[in-house]
Motif scaffolding. Structure first.
Motif, PDB file in Angstrom:
ATOM      1  N   LYS A   1     -48.946 -56.086 -81.472  1.00  0.00           N
ATOM      2  CA  LYS A   1     -49.983 -56.698 -82.306  1.00  0.00           C
ATOM      3  C   LYS A   1     -50.912 -57.559 -81.470  1.00  0.00           C
ATOM      4  CE  LYS A   1     -50.710 -59.555 -86.414  1.00  0.00           C
ATOM      5  NZ  LYS A   1     -50.107 -60.194 -87.590  1.00  0.00           N
ATOM      6  N   TYR A   2     -50.328 -58.285 -80.517  1.00  0.00           N
ATOM      7  CA  TYR A   2     -51.111 -59.190 -79.676  1.00  0.00           C
ATOM      8  C   TYR A   2     -51.154 -58.647 -78.253  1.00  0.00           C
ATOM      9  CZ  TYR A   2     -49.841 -62.239 -83.603  1.00  0.00           C
ATOM     10  OH  TYR A   2     -49.636 -62.753 -84.862  1.00  0.00           O
TER      11      TYR A   2
ATOM     12  N   GLN B   1     -42.556 -60.751 -79.560  1.00  0.00           N
ATOM     13  CA  GLN B   1     -43.165 -59.430 -79.700  1.00  0.00           C
ATOM     14  C   GLN B   1     -42.550 -58.504 -78.651  1.00  0.00           C
ATOM     15  OE1 GLN B   1     -47.661 -58.553 -80.392  1.00  0.00           O
ATOM     16  NE2 GLN B   1     -47.388 -58.629 -78.183  1.00  0.00           N
TER      17      GLN B   1
ATOM     18  N   THR C   1     -56.631 -63.608 -83.122  1.00  0.00           N
ATOM     19  CA  THR C   1     -56.021 -62.873 -84.242  1.00  0.00           C
ATOM     20  C   THR C   1     -55.434 -63.842 -85.264  1.00  0.00           C
ATOM     21  OG1 THR C   1     -55.497 -60.999 -82.806  1.00  0.00           O
ATOM     22  CG2 THR C   1     -54.316 -61.134 -84.894  1.00  0.00           C
TER      23      THR C   1
ATOM     24  N   CYS D   1     -54.142 -63.142 -79.048  1.00  0.00           N
ATOM     25  CA  CYS D   1     -53.232 -63.759 -80.007  1.00  0.00           C
ATOM     26  C   CYS D   1     -53.919 -64.917 -80.728  1.00  0.00           C
ATOM     27  CB  CYS D   1     -51.975 -64.243 -79.287  1.00  0.00           C
ATOM     28  SG  CYS D   1     -50.745 -65.022 -80.349  1.00  0.00           S
TER      29      CYS D   1
END
Length: 292
Positions: free
Chosen positions: A143-144, A129, A153, A150
């Motif tokens: 996103k994390y 990422q 999710t 993480c």
């Protein structure tokens, strides 16, 4: 049961992570992202985009978990070895055969998968990422936001099994890899031990550990590539329907050479990392076994 090996393996694994983590980040990004054409290209892009700290993304995951998985590997290896010796020799003190060492190493590598797979999946996704150091746009937000975010999710979006994406490839990587690892280490230590001594010198231990690490990764890199691609696949639109589909698509798109992506970096990282791992392991296990 030999508990000293579990403890010594745990500490050795933690020290190994600290030494090799930046190399691991570069390796994972090369294996999973086609935009990187080589090691230096990946290093320059990471420094430019994220700075030096980009090489340490997700490090808290392996630091807290690799000590556990390393404990499982070394502890399982030692205790399986003793069981094999007891079975065919009637004594756990009998000298092991090369086959005994290979099978015990294979068992140790496979045993760690259940423990390692979730943490490894989180580590790989955090490593892959990439976001700019000064990102302000919503589109560029990661996103994390960290290991725990993480974890939750992945479970929310993909279910608990999402944490085990790539687990078959991980087992096929670590079983043969650790079998080669322990066999190489044991054989080299035997060759490097002077006549009349029971144990090799510390320099020989470190050399044998470094070479064993290189040998293990030489065997394990092809499945390491597939494992990493399957783990990253859950971050966006799915490309692979499973293990075999990942293999065929990877070969179709990138050719057979895809299985050796990151091999040089793996071997470069493996030597110093496993010098440290085996030095720490042998030092601690020797102390713990002689302690009252």
């Amino acid at each position: 049961m030999h508990f000293a090996d579990f403890v010594a393996g745990s500490v050795g694994g933690a020290f190994g992570v600290a030494v090799g983590y930046p190399f691991d980040t570069v390796k994972v990004r090369i294996q999973t992202q086609r935009k990187f054409t080589g090691v230096w290209n990946c290093i320059r892009a990471t420094c430019k985009t994220e700075g030096v700290h980009g090489f340490f993304k997700g490090m808290s995951v392996p630091v807290t978990t690799v000590s556990i998985t390393s404990s499982v590997v070394f502890g399982t290896y030692r205790n399986c070895l003793q069981c094999l010796l007891q079975l065919h020799s009637g004594s756990s003190e009998a000298p092991p055969t090369k086959l005994d060492i290979f099978l015990a190493g294979l068992a140790g590598g496979v045993a760690q998968v259940l423990v390692m797979s979730p943490a490894d999946t989180m580590k790989v996704r955090l490593q892959c990422q990439m976001e700019p150091r000064h990102a302000v746009a919503i589109q560029s937000a990661p996103k994390y936001h960290g290991p725990m975010h993480c974890l939750f999710t992945i479970v929310r979006e993909e279910g608990v099994l999402g944490l085990y994406r790539g687990a078959p490839a991980l087992a096929l990587r670590d079983g043969p890899s650790f079998a080669t690892y322990f066999l190489t280490y044991s054989t080299l230590c035997e060759w490097l031990t002077p006549a009349g001594q029971k144990q090799p010198e510390w320099v020989a231990v470190m050399l044998a550990g470094g070479v064993a690490g290189v040998g293990g990764w030489a065997v394990g890199t092809p499945m390491d590539v597939i494992k990493a691609r399957l783990q990253v696949d859950g971050m966006g639109k799915r490309k692979y329907n499973g293990f075999l589909h990942c293999i065929t698509e990877s070969v179709r798109q990138d050719g057979p050479g895809v299985f050796f992506k990151g091999l040089g970096l793996n071997c470069l990282r493996a030597f110093p990392v496993n010098m440290v791992v085996f030095f720490t392991y042998e030092l601690l296990v020797g102390f713990l076994r002689t302690s009252p």
